[in-house]
Design a protein around this motif. Structure first.
Motif, mmCIF file in Angstrom:
data_model
loop_
_atom_site.group_PDB
_atom_site.id
_atom_site.type_symbol
_atom_site.label_atom_id
_atom_site.label_comp_id
_atom_site.label_asym_id
_atom_site.label_seq_id
_atom_site.Cartn_x
_atom_site.Cartn_y
_atom_site.Cartn_z
ATOM 1 N N TRP A 217 0.815 -1.216 0.000
ATOM 2 C CA TRP A 217 0.000 0.000 0.000
ATOM 3 C C TRP A 217 0.846 1.262 0.000
ATOM 4 C CZ3 TRP A 217 -4.476 -0.164 -1.879
ATOM 5 C CH2 TRP A 217 -5.244 -1.335 -1.793
ATOM 6 N N VAL A 221 -0.166 4.708 -2.189
ATOM 7 C CA VAL A 221 -0.632 5.984 -1.634
ATOM 8 C C VAL A 221 0.048 7.170 -2.317
ATOM 9 C CG1 VAL A 221 -1.276 5.010 0.599
ATOM 10 C CG2 VAL A 221 1.055 5.888 0.261
ATOM 11 N N ALA A 372 -1.881 9.076 5.190
ATOM 12 C CA ALA A 372 -2.373 9.084 3.806
ATOM 13 C C ALA A 372 -3.817 8.604 3.719
ATOM 14 C CB ALA A 372 -1.486 8.205 2.937
ATOM 15 N N VAL A 373 -4.175 7.582 4.509
ATOM 16 C CA VAL A 373 -5.518 7.013 4.393
ATOM 17 C C VAL A 373 -6.486 7.556 5.423
ATOM 18 C CG1 VAL A 373 -4.616 4.921 3.357
ATOM 19 C CG2 VAL A 373 -4.963 4.993 5.815
#
Length: 375
Positions: A217, A221, A372-373
């Motif tokens: 991930w 991102v 980021a998430v």
């Protein structure tokens, strides 16, 4: 033989030439879980065309509904799959695999197949010997054809969609000995962790993820800060760019709808039908100078499923006993189940993970993934 597969026992049949594979495992309810490889695991030259992907669904295979990570506890898969509840018709299941490999994936004969069978629990595994696989697959003329699936209207994705048959499973390759270990890749044993302060509530939380999931991930991102398609093409790896194109609708319909089935307390109906209606098989990615915004151009990103929340990944990928003992789990409205671990449980969690055989590495960059998430 398929009917005797227990929970955590796996059988994998793989074509020695193309790498296409099918696999089966028993479920904890006494049923059977079948999978065949999806395009997201195949190189471009080996991927199935749309006609054959549609034929898979007509044979009764459910399309993959998540990316390349372990199957969720709710029974979802990154491959095409069928879940059979007891009592299982093992002959029909075996024939479904045989016909699918032959007519959809083009495996010409059992001579091209090898098998691996093993039992796995957490971080240990052992090989299984399956004498039943010494037999051969029924002659080609004795198997029903998948031609109807390649041309007919879709059948419902139910157990009744399985082909009736009397075929055995394909002939195996060399059998492993009973004591031969099935090694677990080293990266699957490495977990990264970090203590962070959660912006939403100001509380310190322990983040823990498999190294492979974290790195997967972190490569994606990067896309969240790109502002043009050209910048996206330059900054992400080629396979990530290809994945994003698929999620935006510039690939197959399966790629476009990959994350639609991640839902929460308020499941939405008709999503796949709406996406299929909006999908344009002739669409191509925009020119480099065209603006790009992940939350606008990637539907799964707008929905909060790509990239997923760290709390979602923890709930998906940490050992069940760790989640049961230390995590607070809750179902979100739209994005599946989340898990959070308070920071004051860090020592106990790391101790128990180490006892299970995991190698633990502190990774401050987990904070970057969280930033980021957002969760």
């Amino acid at each position: 033989m398929l009917a005797r597969l227990l929970h955590r026992q796996f059988l994998i049949l793989e074509c020695r030439v193309s790498g296409y594979y099918a696999q089966a495992t028993g479920t904890d309810a006494g049923g059977l879980w079948l999978e065949v490889v999806a395009n997201q695991y195949l190189p471009m030259q080996e991927r199935l065309p749309r006609a054959k992907l549609a034929a898979l669904r007509r044979l009764g295979w459910h399309p993959p509904d998540r990316g390349p990570s372990p199957r969720t506890r709710r029974g979802r898969s990154p491959n095409y799959f069928v879940e059979l509840t007891p009592p299982v018709d093992a002959q029909a299941a075996g024939q479904l695999i045989a016909v699918t490999l032959r007519d959809i994936y083009g495996v010409p004969s059992p001579d091209h197949l090898s098998y691996r069978a093993f039992e796995q629990f957490m971080v240990w595994s052992r090989a299984l010997v399956l004498p039943e696989l010494d037999g051969q697959l029924a002659p080609a003329a004795a198997l029903p054809s998948a031609a109807d699936a390649l041309s007919s209207e879709p059948k419902p994705n139910t157990d009744e969609a399985l082909l009736p048959a009397d075929a055995n499973l394909p002939e195996p390759g060399p059998r492993p000995t009973p004591d031969e270990p099935v090694p677990v890749p080293a990266e699957d044993n490495e977990l990264v962790w970090c203590v962070v302060e959660q912006a939403s509530d100001g509380q310190e939380k322990l983040l823990v993820l498999p190294r492979a999931t974290f790195e997967h991930w972190m490569k994606r991102v990067v896309a969240l800060s790109c502002t043009t398609w050209g910048e996206l093409r330059q900054r992400v790896m080629p396979e990530v760019y290809e994945e994003i194109c698929g999620l935006c609708g510039y690939g197959t319909l399966d790629e476009f709808t990959r994350y639609l089935d991640i839902q929460g307390q308020a499941p939405l109906s008709g999503l796949y039908e709406a996406a299929a209606a909006a999908y344009d098989p002739e669409a191509v990615p925009p020119a480099d100078e065209e603006p790009f915004e992940a939350s606008r151009d990637i539907p799964a990103c707008a929905d909060g499923d790509w990239p997923p929340a760290v709390a979602y990944l923890m709930c998906e990928e940490l050992p069940q006993q760790i989640l049961d003992a230390y995590a607070r789990r809750y179902m979100t409205t739209l994005n599946g189940e989340y898990a959070e671990i308070p920071a004051d449980r860090k020592d106990a969690v790391l101790r128990d993970l180490a006892a299970l055989g995991y190698r633990l590495v502190e990774e401050p960059r987990l904070n970057e993934l969280l930033d980021a998430v957002g969760v």
